[in-house]
Design an enzyme around this catalytic site. Structure first.
Site, mmCIF file in Angstrom:
data_model
loop_
_atom_site.group_PDB
_atom_site.id
_atom_site.type_symbol
_atom_site.label_atom_id
_atom_site.label_comp_id
_atom_site.label_asym_id
_atom_site.label_seq_id
_atom_site.Cartn_x
_atom_site.Cartn_y
_atom_site.Cartn_z
ATOM 1 N N LYS A 419 -58.972 -17.620 -30.410
ATOM 2 C CA LYS A 419 -59.337 -17.833 -31.814
ATOM 3 C C LYS A 419 -60.420 -16.852 -32.224
ATOM 4 C CE LYS A 419 -62.287 -20.490 -33.850
ATOM 5 N NZ LYS A 419 -63.122 -21.624 -34.289
ATOM 6 N N GLU A 461 -58.354 -16.796 -38.012
ATOM 7 C CA GLU A 461 -59.020 -17.796 -38.846
ATOM 8 C C GLU A 461 -59.887 -17.140 -39.918
ATOM 9 O OE1 GLU A 461 -61.862 -20.349 -36.882
ATOM 10 O OE2 GLU A 461 -61.868 -21.781 -38.530
ATOM 11 N N LYS A 503 -55.264 -20.153 -38.901
ATOM 12 C CA LYS A 503 -56.159 -21.302 -39.099
ATOM 13 C C LYS A 503 -56.902 -21.045 -40.393
ATOM 14 C CE LYS A 503 -59.768 -24.028 -36.889
ATOM 15 N NZ LYS A 503 -60.162 -24.623 -35.622
ATOM 16 N N ARG A 576 -65.419 -30.660 -36.366
ATOM 17 C CA ARG A 576 -66.291 -31.751 -36.852
ATOM 18 C C ARG A 576 -65.524 -33.019 -37.206
ATOM 19 N NH1 ARG A 576 -69.427 -27.747 -40.825
ATOM 20 N NH2 ARG A 576 -67.525 -26.563 -40.412
#
Ligand code: 13P
Length: 614
Positions: A419, A461, A503, A576
């Site tokens: 990522k 991302e 993402k 989160r």
């Protein structure tokens, strides 16, 4: 029966076979022969004059003869009992002068606008934009709107050199197409494309030679492309294999006469009686390792856990809870997630930070190995954080130096995906600049390229940060720009989209903005941006939670699901929104580990449930 609506222009082709001996051709300085056409029969002579319908009528004829229910959009034209009936179709005249073996075209300069009427009652299974269509940006938008509202309708499109293939609107449509036929090289690669060249047709790794070997039949280049394109499409709609589709297309175009193409029975007989050769064009058509892993990561109904907080981020999390930030606590915290019972029923992959990738589970195996045994793929965050551009409040992501070597090591350690996050902040004063968008897109594309070279699936991302002041419309517009730049850069780097995952943020108003977006607004806006800016062949899309509350992230995910189906699997990859309740339950004390696991599992169940359309 399958219904197909054709979008294209009908033409009336007048074939004149000229008699050279009794015509006064003028020869110009380049030795090109010209004939003055008065069409009063006095200034020229011809052996024969044949007027037939061409353009979209050829597609209509081919599809109907294959047994499909076809119509031309905006007209009542039909093909009945071997004849084209042109009711309501505007026709353009093309003159085709056939002298000896050569054919010259006299075509009107301006192609007339293509007729288009949104299907209102009988919705087609396929829309087919053939190579006769005059594709304006307005027409493309109308077709895209229709497809967005009718996701079950598939799109086939002939992208040809005589249309403006590089026009943005053509590309946007082509991205949405389920099947493309072309006589050129596409700017954006597409997984389902058939290419027609002068002497062969390529499709799905197979190739067949074709030719119009009988000189007398005067089927033009344009008509033959239409006949091949429609034959391939018809065969695919009828579920034929790529080899059968190629055989049928070859047989049809080679037997076509001015009087028409063949029906399916005749073609099947022709194929049986002939020794047609279909060659394997590519080595194999099997999925590569990155495609397989990308597919596994996007297995429907499950998500990806982001547990890849960098040293700085985990420090902030622990500090806010008075948890000591040392290696043992960081390991124990991650261990809670990985040891949650039945994790593999909810999660396809876990993104790790370098430190965690080197740590061990209670049984002594590495976390990567521990997850692998549960059937969960381990990935690794490989970017090295954000830095400011010179003299600018905007940021780019660093970490390209030495990346190929690091990726090799991660592969050896068992990581199968990676990522890289680029972040764009937006508030009243600051909007993402073209410079920052382009630069971050180029970096992301370079990273993706390096990953694929190392057999690692890249998650790219680009995040428009939720904590800002902006409207939902501004978010849609900037996220759209960011995605366009990203996919253009990935195309330039030849990144294989079927082995890459996006993402991204949801489309919603910034956290500081007075009016927060409702889940319905978020669902619709996100679906629209995805459909307009994300190529179909991407392996999948995952969301970050970006600081949304845990309930908000789940409700918004559900709303996006409800705006599907989409051409890609779409799921969550939260940090989160999956972890926060568990962190609060744990509080740095392993006596609370079971409570933390239960809190985590609750979020897993809720988010996986949000992946089912209601
Ligand atoms: P959040 O879900 O907390 O935004 O984190 C996801 C992530 O991986 C950010 O890079």
């Amino acid at each position: 029966m399958h219904r197909v609506t054709i979008v294209g222009n009908v033409s009336k082709d007048i074939y004149l076979r000229l008699d050279k001996r009794s015509n006064q051709f003028e020869t110009d300085a380049r030795q090109v022969e010209w004939l003055d056409l008065a069409f009063d029969g006095s200034t020229h002579n011809y052996y024969s004059r044949v007027a037939i319908y061409g353009g979209a009528s050829i597609s209509l004829e081919v599809l109907t003869r294959f047994g499909l229910q076809a119509n031309i959009s905006g007209t009542e034209a039909s093909f009945q009992d071997g004849t084209f009936v042109s009711r309501g179709a505007t026709t353009t005249y093309r003159y085709l002068l056939c002298k000896d073996d050569a054919v010259s075209y006299f075509v009107p300069k301006q192609s007339s606008p293509t007729q288009w009427q949104r299907p209102e009652s009988e919705h087609p299974d396929w829309l087919y934009i053939d190579c006769s269509a005059n594709l304006t940006s307005q027409l493309s938008d109308d077709i895209l709107d229709y497809l967005n509202e009718h996701p079950s309708c598939k799109l086939a499109m002939f992208v040809c050199t005589n249309s403006n293939q590089y026009a943005l609107h053509t590309q946007k449509l082509a991205q949405c197409a389920d099947f493309i036929i072309t006589n050129t090289v596409l700017r954006q690669p597409h997984p389902h494309v058939a290419t027609i060249s002068q002497d062969h047709i390529d499709y799905n790794g197979k190739r067949i030679d074709w030719s119009l070997n009988e000189k007398g039949q005067i089927i033009t280049d344009f008509s033959s492309r239409l006949a091949i394109g429609a034959s391939l499409l018809a065969a695919i709609i009828l579920g034929k294999s790529p080899t059968e589709a190629l055989l049928l297309a070859k047989a049809n175009v080679e037997s076509a006469r001015l009087s028409g193409t063949c029906n399916l029975d005749t073609l099947n007989n022709a194929i049986c009686g002939n020794d047609y050769q279909v060659q394997n064009h590519k080595e194999t058509n099997t999925m590569s390792e990155i495609e397989q892993n990308a597919k596994q990561l996007m297995t429907r109904g499950k998500g990806i856990l982001a547990a890849d907080e960098s040293g700085g981020s985990i420090h902030k999390k622990f500090e806010s809870m008075n948890i000591p930030d040392d290696e043992r606590h960081r390991r124990d915290y991650r261990n809670i997630f990985f040891t949650t019972p039945e994790l593999e029923q909810y999660i396809n992959g876990v993104i790790l930070f370098d430190e965690t990738a080197r740590q061990h589970a209670d049984d002594g195996s590495t976390f990567i190995e521990f997850l692998r045994r549960k059937g969960i793929l381990a990935g690794i965050k490989v970017d090295q954080g954000l830095v400011n551009f010179d003299n600018s409040a905007e940021k780019y992501t660093q970490g390209l130096d030495g990346l190929p070597e690091r990726l090799q090591e991660y592969y050896q350690m068992g990581a199968r995906f990676a990522k890289w996050r680029a972040a764009f902040e937006m508030n009243r004063e600051l909007k993402p600049s073209d410079m920052a968008i382009t630069k971050n897109a180029e970096i992301l594309a370079q990273y993706a390229h390096d990953c694929q070279t190392a057999n690692i699936v890249p998650i790219v991302e680009p995040e428009l940060v939720y904590d800002g002041y902006y409207t939902i419309e501004e978010n849609a517009s900037y996220t759209g720009k960011i995605l366009d730049a990203l996919f253009a850069a990935m195309h330039d780097q030849k990144v294989q989209l079927s082995g890459a995952i996006l993402k991204v943020n949801m489309i919603l108003a910034g956290k500081q903005f007075e009016q927060q977006s409702s889940p319905e607004e978020v669902g619709h806006a996100t679906a629209e941006v995805f459909r307009q800016h994300i190529p179909r062949d991407l392996a999948g899309i995952v969301f970050l939670s970006g600081g949304q509350s845990v309930e908000q992230a789940t409700a918004n995910l559900r709303a996006v699901t409800n705006c599907g189906p989409f051409p890609w699997p779409v799921t969550f990859s939260y940090a989160r929104a999956l972890q926060d309740p568990a962190l609060h339950a744990w509080q740095g004390n392993n006596d609370n580990a079971d409570a933390a696991r239960a809190a985590f599992k609750e979020r897993l169940i809720a988010n996986c449930a949000a992946l089912h359309k209601q």
